[in-house]
Design an enzyme around this catalytic site. Structure first.
Site, short mmCIF file in Angstrom:
data_model
loop_
_atom_site.label_atom_id
_atom_site.label_comp_id
_atom_site.label_asym_id
_atom_site.label_seq_id
_atom_site.Cartn_x
_atom_site.Cartn_y
_atom_site.Cartn_z
N ASP A 478 2.59 -8.21 -8.78
CA ASP A 478 3.68 -8.20 -7.73
C ASP A 478 2.66 -8.96 -6.19
OD1 ASP A 478 5.41 -7.07 -6.08
OD2 ASP A 478 4.49 -5.22 -5.92
N ASP A 548 14.16 -4.13 -7.59
CA ASP A 548 13.17 -3.36 -7.27
C ASP A 548 14.70 -1.81 -7.28
OD1 ASP A 548 11.08 -3.78 -6.96
OD2 ASP A 548 10.82 -2.98 -4.79
C1 DGJ Z 1 6.87 -3.62 -5.54
C2 DGJ Z 1 7.45 -3.40 -6.71
O1 DGJ Z 1 8.44 -4.11 -6.47
C3 DGJ Z 1 7.60 -2.12 -7.20
O2 DGJ Z 1 7.82 -2.00 -8.34
C4 DGJ Z 1 6.03 -1.49 -7.02
O3 DGJ Z 1 4.94 -2.35 -7.49
C5 DGJ Z 1 5.44 -1.52 -5.75
N1 DGJ Z 1 5.96 -2.64 -5.00
C6 DGJ Z 1 4.36 -0.82 -5.45
O4 DGJ Z 1 3.54 -0.88 -4.17
#
Ligand code: DGJ
Length: 727
Positions: A478, A548
């Site tokens: 990430d 997300d």
């Molecule tokens: C952002 C990501 O897009 C989410 O899927 C998740 O992993 C969060 N970060 C965790 O902080």
């Protein structure tokens, strides 16, 4: 050579259904005679004959030939200060302080295969079909050389190119801009299609007419960004989903990018793309080389669908690599939207048990497992496991999950650091920042300075340690903030503007080390969703968390847009709880399942909160997905209905052997009057019959393609997933 032919000063680069014809002009410039439908090298004379323009306010290259104005020639490389007033692919500060460059042809080499790139992702070939042409150009006044490296990937109908600049002077020069590609199209009416958005609204399709002047698709965030994806499509006026001429461009680069489409006064259309010049400046010492990232272009006369099919084949065959390239990817359950930071080992094990019971194959522990990471304000940068949450550490948890018969995966965010962390307390100088300037925070974190070898080693060491000691078979990588106040104590003042690109080179070297050391680990990229979903990242990560935003209806738009440049096997898509935590919409579980099945399928919810009936539906969804995943990921996609153009969406997937057809259909808004949509299929065998695997009904391929089926539109957010088998 089968795909690259040279006849004196003319070169033909051919793919299965496209051709590019170049010619070196009498003064040494690289003219583009044609890019598009197949032609032969003998057509060069006819195509070159058009250059008879008069000159008015134009500047002649030489008075020997008054029609030879660089501004009026379709070029594959241009320069500054010599009368071509369109956007220049290169801007250098030369030893004499000027910026004029005139690069002319100095020879070529042809070779079978690709030419590996140094330090940057680049397309590769295993088919034995790729061929490479290196055009060498030299600057007329200064000892500077350019190489334009073209590689032809015949089956994908794709041509890549990149630019390499050599400073053979005895003094440094400054590179203000060096584009990866330039192409000039003849006079036609075009539309430019871009994929734009933001966090939780990535890759929305926008088209605009290319009028005189310049249209720009760019990112300035430090990354390829969720604002403007680097993929750009140029459509000849009238081009639709299945018909008409379409040209696609993309970059294998994950930093800030820039693509300009310029329509000149003579109605030529130029496209350049490469590293974003804003905030970029590279000091190139004597004897050194600067390499621009690789760009890819493709063409189809079968509209956007033909074009995206080329992109899909190219990405699947020549970008994705490693052991997961063509393997069916596991159905996963990610704990993030189930518990966020609030989990214990007992909760995770109970979730994993439920996941196993419904057929999930991979359990992923997301954020919150290390340091003081109980919210996003602390802990990033640390790798010490939080023993309050996980008494047996990652190793203990991973062992228990693996014993259940599940694979285990782990989340990392290696590029950032919270101020509230052991790492920052020990090494504040490892964060990118500018002394004397208050750092601007993004999600309470700063980026690490990946130009420092000790930072790269720290990241590689900790991840390697975990992957070596725990049965981890999947990594979610990430990254959650854009770059601001970019500064590094390791670089002198006159090199600070190299930092954005040096950051990317540092990141690529980390990824290269890790994916090489762990070829069996499946890596999924993520940048707060699709904030860095580009072909550069896919070179290391065979799949990417698309957004997300897990609301099924929003996902129609995001996945539809992404599908224009990326294949389904790269797009992470999960079913989450309702009301959706981002948009508060409630959609049926069936709908959420069907839409997530159009990508790398998974769940991101507390399965313990489902009713028995819902649990059974989840079990059925996973069973169904396992039967169709190869077709969705590795077959051909036909976008039959676009959410951007109507009230419903239809995606059809046809397996490579034409034996399985999957149709995913969603009604966004119901219609009481019409209540039905006629869906005509594409890409089937004409003289064959197909059986609906649910109802047993049999249809002729011609019928499905020419007449089609009526699908109900009587309910908002309702979906239908139909599969057909060749009889
Ligand atoms: C952002 C990501 O897009 C989410 O899927 C998740 O992993 C969060 N970060 C965790 O902080």
């Amino acid at each position: 050579m089968r795909h690259i032919t040279q006849q004196e000063n003319t070169f033909l680069l051919s793919t299965a259904h496209t051709a590019m014809l170049l010619q070196i002009t009498k003064y040494g410039h690289v003219e583009l005679l044609h890019y598009g439908m197949p032609v032969s090298i003998e057509d060069a004379a006819a195509l070159a004959a058009r250059r008879t323009m008069p000159y008015g306010s134009q500047v002649m290259y030489t008075e020997e030939d008054p029609t030879y104005c660089l501004d009026n020639i379709p070029l594959l490389w241009s320069g500054a200060g010599k009368g071509d007033f369109r956007i220049s692919p290169i801007e250098l500060e030369l030893p004499d302080g000027t910026i004029t460059t005139d690069f002319i042809y100095d020879g070529c080499t042809l070779r079978a295969g690709t030419l590996p790139a140094v330090g940057l992702p680049a397309a590769y070939d295993e088919s034995g079909e790729a061929e490479t042409l290196v055009l060498s150009l030299r600057e007329k006044k200064f000892a500077l050389r350019l190489e334009i490296i073209f590689t032809v990937f015949p089956a994908a109908d794709a041509i890549t190119r990149r630019t390499v600049l050599y400073n053979d002077e005895t003094v440094p020069i400054t590179v203000r801009s060096l584009m990866s590609q330039q192409i000039d199209f003849p006079q036609r009416e075009y539309e430019m299609l871009t994929l734009d958005g933001d966090w939780i609204s990535e890759t929305h399709v926008h088209t605009r007419s290319v009028q005189p002047g310049r249209l720009v698709n760019e990112s300035t965030t430090g990354f390829s960004s969720n604002r403007h994806n680097p993929g750009v499509i140029l459509l000849e006026q009238g081009t639709g989903e299945n018909t008409g001429l379409a040209y696609g461009f993309n970059l294998l680069y994950s930093g800030s990018h820039y693509t300009a489409v310029e329509r000149s006064p003579r109605d030529f259309v130029r496209i350049v793309s490469g590293i974003q010049p804003q905030g970029f400046c590279w000091r190139l010492p004597a004897g050194e080389i600067f390499r621009a990232p690789e760009a890819v272009m493709t063409f189809s006369n079968e509209g956007m669908n033909g074009l995206s099919g080329n992109f899909h084949r190219f990405v699947r065959q020549h970008i994705l690599h490693g052991n997961w390239k063509e393997k069916p990817r596991p159905v996963l359950l990610n704990n993030w939207e189930a518990y966020f930071f609030d989990f214990t080992e007992a909760k995770l094990l109970s979730l994993a048990k439920q996941a196993k019971a419904v057929g999930v194959e991979l359990f992923v522990l997301d954020d919150g497992w290390f340091g003081e990471r109980n919210s996003d304000t602390a802990g990033l940068g640390d790798y010490t496991v939080n023993r309050k949450k996980l008494p047996g550490g990652i190793e203990g948890l991973a062992q228990k999950i693996t014993t259940m018969g599940l694979r285990f995966g782990l989340w990392f965010e290696p590029e950032s650091v919270n101020l509230e962390s052991e790492l920052y307390r020990t090494h504040p100088e490892w964060a990118l920042q500018q002394p004397g300037r208050q750092p601007s925070m993004g999600r309470h974190q700063l980026l690490l300075d990946l130009t420092r070898p000790e930072v790269r080693d720290y990241i590689v060491h900790h991840i390697t340690h975990l992957l070596d000691h725990c049965p981890i078979t999947y990594v979610k990588w990430d990254m959650n903030r854009n770059i601001t106040e970019i500064g590094s104590a390791t670089l002198p003042a006159n090199r600070q503007q190299e930092l954005p690109h040096r950051y990317m080179l540092g990141l690529y070297s980390i990824l290269e080390r890790l994916v090489t050391a762990f070829p069996d680990v499946l890596f999924e990229g993520c940048a707060g969703g699709g904030g860095r979903f580009d072909a550069g990242m896919l070179y290391y990560f065979p799949q990417y968390w698309t957004s997300d935003d897990t609301d099924a209806i929003e996902r129609l738009y995001i996945q539809h847009g992404t599908s224009l440049v990326m294949p389904a096997c790269t797009m992470g898509a999960h079913v989450s709880a309702v009301p959706n935590h981002q948009v508060h919409r409630t959609t049926p579980l069936q709908t959420r399942g069907h839409i997530a099945m159009a990508g790398q399928f998974g769940y991101e919810m507390d399965l313990g909160k489902l009713s028995e009936e819902e649990t059974e539906l989840v079990r059925q969804q996973i069973r169904q997905y396992k039967e169709i995943r190869s077709t969705i990921h590795f077959g051909d996609l036909y976008r039959l209905r676009s959410p951007f153009e109507g009230e419903n969406t239809a995606w059809e997937y046809v397996s490579a052997d034409l034996k399985q057809i999957v149709l995913i259909y969603c009604t966004i808004h119901a219609h009481v009057i019409t209540g039905m949509t006629q869906i005509r299929f594409e890409g089937l065998k004409e003289n064959a019959q197909y059986r609906n695997t649910e109802t047993g009904e049999i249809y002729d391929g011609d019928f499905l393609m020419n007449v089609g089926l009526y699908l109900s539109d009587s309910k908002d957010y309702a979906t239908k997933l139909m599969t057909f088998e060749l009889c």
